[in-house]
Structures are given as structure tokens and as C-alpha cells.
Design an enzyme around this catalytic site. Structure first.
Site, mmCIF file in Angstrom:
data_model
loop_
_atom_site.group_PDB
_atom_site.id
_atom_site.type_symbol
_atom_site.label_atom_id
_atom_site.label_comp_id
_atom_site.label_asym_id
_atom_site.label_seq_id
_atom_site.Cartn_x
_atom_site.Cartn_y
_atom_site.Cartn_z
ATOM 1 N N VAL A 119 -9.220 -17.591 -22.613
ATOM 2 C CA VAL A 119 -9.657 -16.502 -21.747
ATOM 3 C C VAL A 119 -8.912 -16.452 -20.420
ATOM 4 O O VAL A 119 -9.119 -15.530 -19.630
ATOM 5 C CB VAL A 119 -11.174 -16.576 -21.473
ATOM 6 C CG1 VAL A 119 -11.966 -16.337 -22.743
ATOM 7 C CG2 VAL A 119 -11.563 -17.903 -20.822
ATOM 8 N N TYR A 120 -8.047 -17.419 -20.148
ATOM 9 C CA TYR A 120 -7.247 -17.342 -18.930
ATOM 10 C C TYR A 120 -6.179 -16.274 -19.121
ATOM 11 O O TYR A 120 -5.215 -16.453 -19.870
ATOM 12 C CB TYR A 120 -6.586 -18.685 -18.620
ATOM 13 C CG TYR A 120 -7.550 -19.812 -18.295
ATOM 14 C CD1 TYR A 120 -8.869 -19.564 -17.945
ATOM 15 C CD2 TYR A 120 -7.131 -21.135 -18.343
ATOM 16 C CE1 TYR A 120 -9.745 -20.597 -17.656
ATOM 17 C CE2 TYR A 120 -8.009 -22.181 -18.049
ATOM 18 C CZ TYR A 120 -9.301 -21.904 -17.715
ATOM 19 O OH TYR A 120 -10.173 -22.936 -17.421
ATOM 20 N N SER A 121 -6.375 -15.142 -18.441
ATOM 21 C CA SER A 121 -5.464 -13.991 -18.565
ATOM 22 C C SER A 121 -5.322 -13.558 -20.021
ATOM 23 O O SER A 121 -4.264 -13.127 -20.463
ATOM 24 C CB SER A 121 -4.092 -14.316 -17.967
ATOM 25 O OG SER A 121 -4.203 -14.657 -16.611
#
Length: 306
Positions: free
Chosen positions: A25-27
Site C-alpha cells: 500500500v505504499y504508493s
């Protein structure tokens, strides 16, 4: 580190850093892709840690959680973005109360047996979440979680109340995130002084849990005093304190530029004295919630973890 360039990766490797942490979910996967590019040609020199559970695709009803369907999809997608055939440490980003623990652990067992994952861990679990999972793993012979990625800092010591004793008892190491308390322990915050106008602190300090001003200033005052004694920076002292705590295996640092990376890396290779640790402990101590404050009244039978 959520992302790292090739030059910064080499600098980290040269300084002895081997583990790089990210999540789907990071970027929305971009962080994993950048990390995959950065470690090309040095895959055998690094440990890759990534996570899944939180919603990845807002349009996919199955794109969230720790179900068999989502974990298999998430791991396969992460492997493609990271350009590798295995993940060294795969962690559940949070507890999924809507999926049976048995389903989650049996899926992770399948992924370990398939060679796609080497070790498993968790993040943001309550004590009972983690212990229940360990009990189920023991019952069925599934891989036990070896890492707990957790928030812990000089101004956020809740981890010590239950998760640290659990980690000691069950052999689960802490991988600490936000070790500088959302940037509050970088030395940029001082009593009676405004935040630097160009600092990201304006954005980050509101993201973490509230910290009373006087409590923060008390901790920073103690850090400043020890900085004068040691010649180290406030950041280095705060990180070094963490690295000496029971169960802490490593801390995750996030550097915006090479100078910040150098500063953070300066937290290793030396140790605070026992007296300096005591001063920091005293400055950052808060009364815990029940039943932990009650248990602290019986240190003969409930000693603090060492």
C-alpha cells in the site's frame, strides 16, 4: 525504508544495513517497484521485508484482508514488483478479525512451502492477536511469526506494557517503525521555539498519536543533555536508546536525503551508558493503563523485561 535509490542503497549496504522494508500500500505498489530496481544485482546481499492486508484495490471486494485469496494475490503481485522469487520476511500489516486465524496461517504455510516466503511476521497486532496466532501455529505446525513490526519510541512506550513481555516469552523480535515519534525526536522541536517553516514536521506531527507538549519537551531536554555529554545528535541518541531495548531486533529509518541517512546510521557503533539510559527512561516514563500500572506494583513477580 519505504523507498531507496541505488546510491542510497549502496551507502546503506556499505554501512552494514541489510534489511529494506516496504508494503504493497505504499504508493500503491510503487515503493516495492522502486526497491526491486534498487537491489538489482545485489539481491543476495539484502533482506526484503514487505507487508499486505490493508486495502490495495478500492474497486476489488477481495482486495483487502488476510484471506487465502487476498494473501496469495498480494504475495504474487509483490514478487513481480520486487523482481524476485522470494520474500525474506512477509508481514501481515494489521489483524483481520473477519478471517479465521487458521485460514491465514495455513495460507502462509503454503506460501512458505512454495518457497515464496522465508519467514512471517505481523504488524500493529494487539497482544491477544499475536498470542492467538502463535497458539494456532503451534497446534497445527504452521510457521510461527518471528517478527512484530511495531510502533515504539522514547515518546511512545506502550509497546513495553504487553507486547514486549510477549515477545520475550515467545521469541518474537520487534521491528520498530517510526522510531523518532513522527519526527518529534529529530532535534527540530525545542521548548518555546516554532517548527522550522520548511520542515515536514508540520505534516507529520499530526499523523501520530497526540503527545503532550510538556512531556515531549521533558524528553527532548534529556536528549539535549546527553547530546552534550556524548557529542552525538538527538536523533542518534533516540535511535541508540531503542537499539538497546529488550526484544528490539532492528529499527526502520526513513531518510529524505543522504545527509539524513548518514545521521541515522551514526546511531550504531556505540552505546549509551547505563546512567544515560536511566535518565532517558525516567524522562519518558508515563503511567500505563490498567492492568499494567497494577502489575508494576509487584515487580518481585512481574519484573520489567531485561
Amino acid at each position: 525504508m519505504k523507498s531507496v535509490g541505488a546510491a542510497r542503497r549502496r551507502r546503506s549496504n556499505d554501512a552494514g544495513v541489510t534489511m529494506f522494508d516496504t508494503a504493497d500500500v505504499y504508493s500503491r505498489g510503487t515503493s516495492e517497484s522502486i526497491l526491486g530496481e534498487a537491489i538489482k544485482g545485489r539481491r543476495d546481499k539484502v533482506i526484503i521485508s514487505t507487508k499486505a492486508t490493508f486495502r490495495f484495490d478500492p474497486d476489488d471486494p477481495n482486495g483487502v484482508g488476510s484471506s487465502r485469496f487476498h494473501l496469495i494475490e498480494a504475495v504474487n503481485a509483490a514478487l513481480a514488483r520486487l523482481q524476485t522469487d522470494h520474500i525474506d520476511l512477509f508481514q501481515l500489516h494489521g489483524f483481520d478479525a473477519k478471517t479465521p486465524v487458521e485460514e491465514t496461517l495455513s495460507t502462509l504455510d503454503d506460501l512458505v512451502r512454495a518457497g515464496k516466503i522465508r519467514y512471517t511476521g505481523v504488524s500493529n497486532f494487539s497482544g491477544w492477536h499475536l498470542q492467538k496466532s502463535l497458539d494456532v501455529a503451534n497446534r497445527y505446525g504452521y510457521p510461527r511469526y518471528v517478527a512484530n513490526q511495531t510502533y515504539y519510541s522514547l515518546i511512545g512506550r506502550d509497546y513495553e506494557w504487553e507486547l514486549m513481555p510477549l515477545g520475550l516469552d515467545q521469541g518474537v523480535g520487534a521491528v520498530v517503525w517510526s522510531p523518532l515519534g513522527w519526527g518529534r525526536l529529530t532535534g527540530k522541536i525545542r521548548r518555546g521555539q516554532p517548527l522550522p517553516e520548511t520542515s515536514r514536521l508540520y505534516k507529520t506531527v499530526d499523523m501520530g498519536p497526540p503527545v503532550p507538549d510538556e512531556y515531549l519537551y521533558r524528553v527532548v531536554d534529556a536528549l539535549d543533555a546527553i547530546a552534550e555529554e556524548t557529542g552525538k545528535t538527538v536523533t542518534q541518541i533516540a535511535l541508540n536508546w531503542l537499539l538497546q531495548r529488550p526484544t528490539v531486533s532492528t529499527v526502520l529509518i526513513g531518510a529524505r536525503n543522504e545527509e539524513q541517512l548518514r545521521q541515522n546510521l551514526g546511531a550504531v557503533g556505540w552505546n549509551l551508558t547505563a546512567e544515560q539510559v536511566r535518565k532517558l527512561d525516567e524522562a519518558s516514563t508515563v503511567r500505563p493503563a490498567y492492568p499494567y500500572w497494577h502489575q508494576q506494583g509487584f515487580p518481585e513477580r512481574n519484573p520489567f523485561p531485561v
